[in-house]
Design an enzyme around this catalytic site. Structure first.
Site, PDB file in Angstrom:
ATOM      1  N   ASP A   1      41.696  46.703  26.739  1.00 47.38           N
ATOM      2  CA  ASP A   1      42.871  47.567  26.616  1.00 47.38           C
ATOM      3  C   ASP A   1      44.148  46.766  26.839  1.00 47.38           C
ATOM      4  O   ASP A   1      44.147  45.737  27.514  1.00 47.38           O
ATOM      5  CB  ASP A   1      42.796  48.760  27.578  1.00 47.38           C
ATOM      6  CG  ASP A   1      42.760  48.355  29.043  1.00 47.38           C
ATOM      7  OD1 ASP A   1      42.079  47.366  29.379  1.00 47.38           O
ATOM      8  OD2 ASP A   1      43.419  49.025  29.866  1.00 47.38           O
TER       9      ASP A   1
ATOM     10  N   GLU B   1      41.700  48.646  32.406  1.00 40.39           N
ATOM     11  CA  GLU B   1      42.353  47.790  33.399  1.00 40.39           C
ATOM     12  C   GLU B   1      43.846  48.039  33.471  1.00 40.39           C
ATOM     13  O   GLU B   1      44.444  48.005  34.543  1.00 40.39           O
ATOM     14  CB  GLU B   1      42.088  46.323  33.058  1.00 40.39           C
ATOM     15  CG  GLU B   1      42.309  45.365  34.238  1.00 40.39           C
ATOM     16  CD  GLU B   1      43.758  44.912  34.389  1.00 40.39           C
ATOM     17  OE1 GLU B   1      44.100  44.364  35.442  1.00 40.39           O
ATOM     18  OE2 GLU B   1      44.550  45.093  33.437  1.00 40.39           O
ATOM     19  N   GLU B   2      44.462  48.302  32.308  1.00 39.19           N
ATOM     20  CA  GLU B   2      45.903  48.525  32.282  1.00 39.19           C
ATOM     21  C   GLU B   2      46.269  49.957  32.649  1.00 39.19           C
ATOM     22  O   GLU B   2      47.453  50.278  32.785  1.00 39.19           O
ATOM     23  CB  GLU B   2      46.470  48.190  30.894  1.00 39.19           C
ATOM     24  CG  GLU B   2      46.249  46.767  30.434  1.00 39.19           C
ATOM     25  CD  GLU B   2      47.085  45.748  31.194  1.00 39.19           C
ATOM     26  OE1 GLU B   2      47.741  46.135  32.187  1.00 39.19           O
ATOM     27  OE2 GLU B   2      47.066  44.562  30.807  1.00 39.19           O
TER      28      GLU B   2
END
Length: 379
Positions: free
Chosen positions: A72, A136-137
């Site tokens: 991502d 993750e973001e």
């Protein structure tokens, strides 16, 4: 050794803004299936909040070396790019696009490095795995945290994990992250009694109490740091009373603080300290604390030495072991196994015209290959 450029271009052309995958993980899974990896699809969350993740493993022997990364990316933003941010155009031997640096470049480099390793060693008898998330973001709720729980339940926890985040500052290989500070956010709300400023004895001004509380939190030196960590830091990030009237004492006052703390503290201990300081000053005080990650440190061992040696072999750089910067998914992985972070130079991550040079991408691929050569074959 293979070429990571085409793979990175394919990944960039998938506009995988959290939590959308847009086909990025499918590209990786097909590539790994051809190598003989066993693929486990691990989606978590419901509806529009669902995140795609997968775990892939080759071999069942020891040592078990895992690469962790995220497909991502953050949005391209409103500022004009020189090219379409998801076109992966190449100009003067530089690949441009959202995710080129953070961190599709690192993923492409490691996949190609694994392809090269297995081609050169058909007798390979260790284990290589990939922990790939699409969260993750974002909030980090339906990604690495849950994949790790699944990995533990199914006996896939590795001996060591390398996270391919862009850790380097100026030159590829100049920094390896062997730990990270913890991060704590607190919202402090002090209740008072609203009133007229000309009659303060009939009111109870919460701002005055909040100012005293904030001084009690920011004045002390929490620690002096240690061999691997800088001193912990308390920062006030917001003070708000929502009062636009000059002659009114407000009823409430709110502040937000962040503490980036080293491994001399735990999040729960700091949360208790904050609560104590607040209630010493104001009985009517509400404190909400969110610990987004604990501090962790991976003591340098054979794997970290292998990373250092591989970097030096490829471009002669002597890496510095570091724990600075923000947080990453390594904070979750550290609960299960030793972990380090090493990837591209991070100067363009999250920026307009995010980019990586082809030379740097190929160097990273060579470094990843040598890391595995040293770990599996003591090359």
């Amino acid at each position: 050794m293979g070429d990571p450029v085409a793979l990175l271009q394919d990944l960039i052309r998938c506009p995988s803004v959290t939590p959308i995958d847009a086909g990025a993980q499918g590209i990786l899974k097909e590539r790994l299936k051809k190598l003989g990896f066993e693929i486990f699809d691990l989606p978590y969350g419901e509806g529009k909040d669902q995140v795609l993740n997968f775990f892939a493993r080759y071999g069942s022997g020891s040592p078990h070396f895992c690469f962790a990364g995220h497909t991502d990316v953050v949005p391209a933003g409103q500022t004009n790019w020189q090219n379409d941010p998801f076109s992966a155009e190449i100009k003067e031997n530089v690949i441009y696009g959202r995710g080129a640096c953070d961190m599709k470049g690192g993923i492409a480099a490691f996949v190609v490095a694994v392809e090269s390793l297995l081609a050169q060693h058909p007798d390979f008898n260790g284990s290589i795995s990939f922990l790939i998330t699409g969260d993750e973001e974002g909030p980090g709720i339906n990604g690495t945290v849950k994949v790790l729980e699944w990995m533990q339940e199914h006996h896939h926890i590795p001996d060591f994990c390398l996270v391919g985040e862009p850790t380097c500052a100026q030159t590829l290989g100049d920094i390896i992250k062997i730990g990270r500070r913890g991060s704590l956010n607190a919202v402090i709300k002090v209740e008072g009694t609203q009133g007229h400023v000309a009659y303060p004895h009939l009111a109870d001004n919460p701002i005055h109490k909040l100012m005293t509380i904030l001084q009690s939190l920011t004045n002390p030196v929490l620690d002096q740091g240690n061999e691997w960590f800088q001193p912990s830091s308390v920062q006030v990030t917001s003070i708000d009373v929502g009062n636009e009237i000059t002659n009114l004492i407000p009823a409430t006052a709110t502040a937000r603080i962040n503490i980036r703390f080293n491994n001399l503290h735990t999040g729960s201990a700091l949360a208790g300290w904050i609560s104590t300081q607040c209630h010493r000053v104001a009985e009517q005080c509400h404190v909400d604390v969110l610990i987004s990650g604990e501090a962790f440190l991976t003591e340098p061992g054979n794997e970290v030495r292998a990373i250092c040696q591989a970097i030096h072999n490829v471009n002669g750089v002597t890496a510095r072991l570091d724990t600075g910067g923000g947080t990453s998914d390594a904070r979750f992985i550290s609960r299960y196994c030793p972990v380090a972070e090493f990837g591209l130079v991070g100067q363009t991550m999250h920026k307009v015209n995010e980019a990586v040079s082809i030379e740097e991408l190929k160097q990273l691929t060579s470094m990843y290959l040598q890391i595995m050569e040293i770990i599996f074959y003591d090359a």
